[in-house]
Scaffold this motif. Structure first.
Motif, PDB file in Angstrom:
ATOM      1  N   GLY A   1     -21.993  24.301 -26.968  1.00 58.80           N
ATOM      2  CA  GLY A   1     -21.690  22.942 -26.516  1.00 58.80           C
ATOM      3  C   GLY A   1     -21.423  22.857 -25.023  1.00 58.80           C
ATOM      4  N   SER A   2     -21.195  24.008 -24.419  1.00 63.48           N
ATOM      5  CA  SER A   2     -20.889  24.030 -22.985  1.00 63.48           C
ATOM      6  C   SER A   2     -22.128  24.117 -22.102  1.00 63.48           C
ATOM      7  CB  SER A   2     -19.948  25.197 -22.670  1.00 63.48           C
ATOM      8  OG  SER A   2     -18.643  24.898 -23.103  1.00 63.48           O
ATOM      9  N   ILE A   3     -23.291  24.301 -22.699  1.00 64.56           N
ATOM     10  CA  ILE A   3     -24.529  24.287 -21.908  1.00 64.56           C
ATOM     11  C   ILE A   3     -24.608  22.952 -21.170  1.00 64.56           C
ATOM     12  CG2 ILE A   3     -27.060  24.284 -22.009  1.00 64.56           C
ATOM     13  CD1 ILE A   3     -26.773  25.819 -24.734  1.00 64.56           C
ATOM     14  N   ASP A   4     -24.603  21.903 -21.954  1.00 62.44           N
ATOM     15  CA  ASP A   4     -24.683  20.531 -21.438  1.00 62.44           C
ATOM     16  C   ASP A   4     -23.497  20.214 -20.520  1.00 62.44           C
ATOM     17  OD1 ASP A   4     -25.974  17.727 -21.990  1.00 62.44           O
ATOM     18  OD2 ASP A   4     -23.831  17.422 -22.280  1.00 62.44           O
ATOM     19  N   VAL A   5     -22.319  20.634 -20.918  1.00 63.13           N
ATOM     20  CA  VAL A   5     -21.116  20.329 -20.129  1.00 63.13           C
ATOM     21  C   VAL A   5     -21.180  20.988 -18.754  1.00 63.13           C
ATOM     22  CG1 VAL A   5     -18.601  20.575 -19.993  1.00 63.13           C
ATOM     23  CG2 VAL A   5     -19.668  19.949 -22.169  1.00 63.13           C
TER      24      VAL A   5
ATOM     25  N   ASN B   1     -24.002   6.713 -15.801  1.00 69.19           N
ATOM     26  CA  ASN B   1     -24.981   7.778 -15.568  1.00 69.19           C
ATOM     27  C   ASN B   1     -25.414   8.489 -16.851  1.00 69.19           C
ATOM     28  OD1 ASN B   1     -25.435   8.262 -12.470  1.00 69.19           O
ATOM     29  ND2 ASN B   1     -23.285   7.690 -12.698  1.00 69.19           N
ATOM     30  N   GLN B   2     -25.711   7.676 -17.870  1.00 64.25           N
ATOM     31  CA  GLN B   2     -26.198   8.221 -19.143  1.00 64.25           C
ATOM     32  C   GLN B   2     -25.282   9.315 -19.693  1.00 64.25           C
ATOM     33  OE1 GLN B   2     -28.615   8.161 -16.332  1.00 64.25           O
ATOM     34  NE2 GLN B   2     -28.616   6.016 -16.950  1.00 64.25           N
ATOM     35  N   ASP B   3     -23.993   9.064 -19.593  1.00 62.80           N
ATOM     36  CA  ASP B   3     -22.996   9.989 -20.162  1.00 62.80           C
ATOM     37  C   ASP B   3     -23.024  11.383 -19.536  1.00 62.80           C
ATOM     38  OD1 ASP B   3     -22.005   8.088 -21.957  1.00 62.80           O
ATOM     39  OD2 ASP B   3     -23.559   8.554 -23.412  1.00 62.80           O
ATOM     40  N   ARG B   4     -23.513  11.479 -18.321  1.00 65.60           N
ATOM     41  CA  ARG B   4     -23.521  12.794 -17.670  1.00 65.60           C
ATOM     42  C   ARG B   4     -22.299  13.037 -16.789  1.00 65.60           C
ATOM     43  NH1 ARG B   4     -28.873  13.143 -14.469  1.00 65.60           N
ATOM     44  NH2 ARG B   4     -28.440  10.909 -14.233  1.00 65.60           N
ATOM     45  N   VAL B   5     -21.408  12.040 -16.712  1.00 66.05           N
ATOM     46  CA  VAL B   5     -20.225  12.193 -15.856  1.00 66.05           C
ATOM     47  C   VAL B   5     -19.099  12.887 -16.632  1.00 66.05           C
ATOM     48  CG1 VAL B   5     -18.453  10.987 -14.539  1.00 66.05           C
ATOM     49  CG2 VAL B   5     -20.835  10.216 -14.435  1.00 66.05           C
TER      50      VAL B   5
ATOM     51  N   LYS C   1     -21.175  18.919 -15.375  1.00 67.12           N
ATOM     52  CA  LYS C   1     -20.080  19.051 -14.399  1.00 67.12           C
ATOM     53  C   LYS C   1     -20.669  19.256 -13.005  1.00 67.12           C
ATOM     54  CE  LYS C   1     -16.279  20.908 -17.259  1.00 67.12           C
ATOM     55  NZ  LYS C   1     -15.585  22.171 -17.633  1.00 67.12           N
ATOM     56  N   ALA C   2     -21.713  20.070 -12.925  1.00 70.11           N
ATOM     57  CA  ALA C   2     -22.367  20.271 -11.629  1.00 70.11           C
ATOM     58  C   ALA C   2     -22.974  18.957 -11.153  1.00 70.11           C
ATOM     59  CB  ALA C   2     -23.439  21.359 -11.738  1.00 70.11           C
ATOM     60  N   PHE C   3     -23.650  18.250 -12.055  1.00 68.35           N
ATOM     61  CA  PHE C   3     -24.212  16.940 -11.708  1.00 68.35           C
ATOM     62  C   PHE C   3     -23.131  16.020 -11.148  1.00 68.35           C
ATOM     63  CE2 PHE C   3     -24.564  12.481 -12.927  1.00 68.35           C
ATOM     64  CZ  PHE C   3     -25.724  12.112 -12.260  1.00 68.35           C
TER      65      PHE C   3
ATOM     66  N   ILE D   1     -21.540  23.400  -8.279  1.00 65.42           N
ATOM     67  CA  ILE D   1     -21.500  24.345  -9.389  1.00 65.42           C
ATOM     68  C   ILE D   1     -20.716  23.715 -10.533  1.00 65.42           C
ATOM     69  CG2 ILE D   1     -19.460  25.490  -8.385  1.00 65.42           C
ATOM     70  CD1 ILE D   1     -20.367  28.098  -9.779  1.00 65.42           C
ATOM     71  N   GLY D   2     -21.142  23.993 -11.767  1.00 59.77           N
ATOM     72  CA  GLY D   2     -20.428  23.502 -12.940  1.00 59.77           C
ATOM     73  C   GLY D   2     -20.205  24.643 -13.913  1.00 59.77           C
ATOM     74  N   VAL D   3     -18.977  24.761 -14.411  1.00 59.16           N
ATOM     75  CA  VAL D   3     -18.613  25.852 -15.305  1.00 59.16           C
ATOM     76  C   VAL D   3     -17.928  25.292 -16.546  1.00 59.16           C
ATOM     77  CG1 VAL D   3     -17.173  27.914 -15.570  1.00 59.16           C
ATOM     78  CG2 VAL D   3     -18.346  27.483 -13.394  1.00 59.16           C
ATOM     79  N   SER D   4     -18.317  25.815 -17.706  1.00 53.81           N
ATOM     80  CA  SER D   4     -17.680  25.371 -18.947  1.00 53.81           C
ATOM     81  C   SER D   4     -17.666  26.514 -19.947  1.00 53.81           C
ATOM     82  CB  SER D   4     -18.437  24.169 -19.523  1.00 53.81           C
ATOM     83  OG  SER D   4     -17.892  23.770 -20.756  1.00 53.81           O
ATOM     84  N   GLY D   5     -16.549  26.670 -20.641  1.00 54.49           N
ATOM     85  CA  GLY D   5     -16.476  27.733 -21.628  1.00 54.49           C
ATOM     86  C   GLY D   5     -15.054  28.167 -21.959  1.00 54.49           C
ATOM     87  N   GLY D   6     -14.090  27.705 -21.172  1.00 52.21           N
ATOM     88  CA  GLY D   6     -12.719  28.130 -21.416  1.00 52.21           C
ATOM     89  C   GLY D   6     -11.764  26.964 -21.252  1.00 52.21           C
ATOM     90  N   ALA D   7     -10.503  27.284 -20.965  1.00 53.28           N
ATOM     91  CA  ALA D   7      -9.526  26.240 -20.652  1.00 53.28           C
ATOM     92  C   ALA D   7      -9.893  25.648 -19.294  1.00 53.28           C
ATOM     93  CB  ALA D   7      -8.133  26.844 -20.613  1.00 53.28           C
ATOM     94  N   GLY D   8      -9.381  24.473 -19.014  1.00 52.03           N
ATOM     95  CA  GLY D   8      -9.705  23.794 -17.765  1.00 52.03           C
ATOM     96  C   GLY D   8      -9.420  24.642 -16.536  1.00 52.03           C
ATOM     97  N   HIS D   9      -8.266  25.301 -16.514  1.00 51.00           N
ATOM     98  CA  HIS D   9      -7.927  26.080 -15.318  1.00 51.00           C
ATOM     99  C   HIS D   9      -8.841  27.303 -15.182  1.00 51.00           C
ATOM    100  CE1 HIS D   9      -5.534  28.309 -18.328  1.00 51.00           C
ATOM    101  NE2 HIS D   9      -5.687  29.333 -17.520  1.00 51.00           N
ATOM    102  N   GLN D  10      -9.324  27.809 -16.310  1.00 57.95           N
ATOM    103  CA  GLN D  10     -10.264  28.941 -16.256  1.00 57.95           C
ATOM    104  C   GLN D  10     -11.612  28.482 -15.697  1.00 57.95           C
ATOM    105  OE1 GLN D  10      -9.930  30.027 -20.467  1.00 57.95           O
ATOM    106  NE2 GLN D  10      -9.093  32.022 -19.850  1.00 57.95           N
TER     107      GLN D  10
END
Lengths: 134, 134, 134, 134
Positions: free
Chosen positions: A48-52, A87-91, A56-58, A111-120
């Motif tokens: 699920g974090s692929i898209d996120v 923005n088509q739910d990309r924000v 986030k980078a966008f 850069i956009g990163v997703s996969g952990g807690a927010g601070h990570q």
């Protein structure tokens, strides 16, 4: 102009940080036009974090702001509440996206990163971003 | 009926205000049918605000209300909470959209502005709207 | 980098051509990142062409090709048939979109025109594009 | 199970081929679940091909078939005509997507390439796929 070689260096630095903190991540880099340059999903990172991560980078390039800061202005009652519907739910309005700036301070990607807690996510994005600005 | 010449005059007035306050903006005007008449992105204005400006204009005409006022009724617990999920995510619930009225007080279009803080977007939209109603 | 002043000059030239041939048009210009810089809908131009003009411009920059040429490769049985289903349905495969090139031949944006027959849209787009490259 | 290290090896082989033929490409690899593992956009490759490359990879894993073969069955009048409208428009029906198989012949992912003529995209995808199966 951000090149693929830059994106790879940024991603490598972020990946190194993710390994250090032991949290597998999705990491994405977009260019000046907010278009994807490169993405990786580390082994065992969330699907699920692929898209996120890409979004986030966008977001960070689209509004020249970290998603952590945008989050602070986008809560109920705040001035940008509701921006996540544009923005088509990309924000994305939670931590993990950071603008990339050149030596003149001009935003030339993100850069956009997703996969952990927010601070990570934010820490890993910062590690990636430093690899470019340094 | 709002014409392209009107839209250009409205946008020019809004652009002048944006330059005055030193904040590059996206500015959009829609007609009676809430359909886009014209849009400009000023140099260095946010990419993410293209969509937001157009949709603020859409929202203000769609509901005949400024997005600043709509925001007050769309927070969690309020009577229109959730409205931002309607109309294919084109409903913007933060300041920057203002209806355009003719001399009889009838709404015949709207202006949408995005690119700065909420109060800046609203001020620039007001400058644009005055150019029509005056 | 394409600026708003460029977009306005390009649109003005296209609009002049549209007036000459007596066909009201929607005219849009996107920048290097395929993001909208400016749009106008001439009086009496089709509402449905707002989206089409913006997306023709998107397509011409996204694939560095005129939509007239892309059309020839995207018919049933041809090598790009089905490409119109990509990019969230923003790929337009009929005439009216033309890339904008700088003096080095590098694509730095695109114009998209919609409102008439295919050859009219293309002619108006060409008039706009010439205003930049000349 | 396909890992990020595999995706990188596959992408490197495809990238090498793209350089050889002198055509910049977008290259994407998805895993068994048809979810993105990694993507690169080579310098000067088309922006519109980001989405196309990822979706060609999706398509090849989703239906365990190359998009070149699928194309043959998806033309007007053929048995799968209309399939490109399914799966949220992620089904690409032109050459450039190839399934990745393990030594038992089981599909465990796919590669998608976009950026040139159909035969170029397919050749680059084949180069990438061979890096895995060999």
């Amino acid at each position: 102009m951000l090149k693929l070689a830059d994106a790879r260096r940024i991603i490598a630095a972020a990946e190194k940080k993710a390994i250090e903190i032991g949290q597998p991540m999705n990491i994405a880099v977009v260019d000046e036009g907010a278009n994807l340059l490169s993405h990786i999903r580390m082994d065992n990172a969330w699907i699920g974090s692929i898209d996120v991560s890409i979004n986030k980078a966008f977001t960070s390039r689209a509004f020249n702001i970290s998603t952590k800061e945008l989050a602070e202005n986008s809560q109920p009652g705040d001035q940008f509440y509701g921006i996540h519907a544009s923005n088509q739910d990309r924000v994305m309005i939670f931590a993990g996206g950071i603008p990339l700036k050149n030596k003149h301070g001009v935003v030339i990607g993100a850069i956009g990163v997703s996969g952990g807690a927010g601070h990570q996510d934010h820490a890993v994005a910062e590690a990636g971003a430093s690899a470019y600005t340094s």
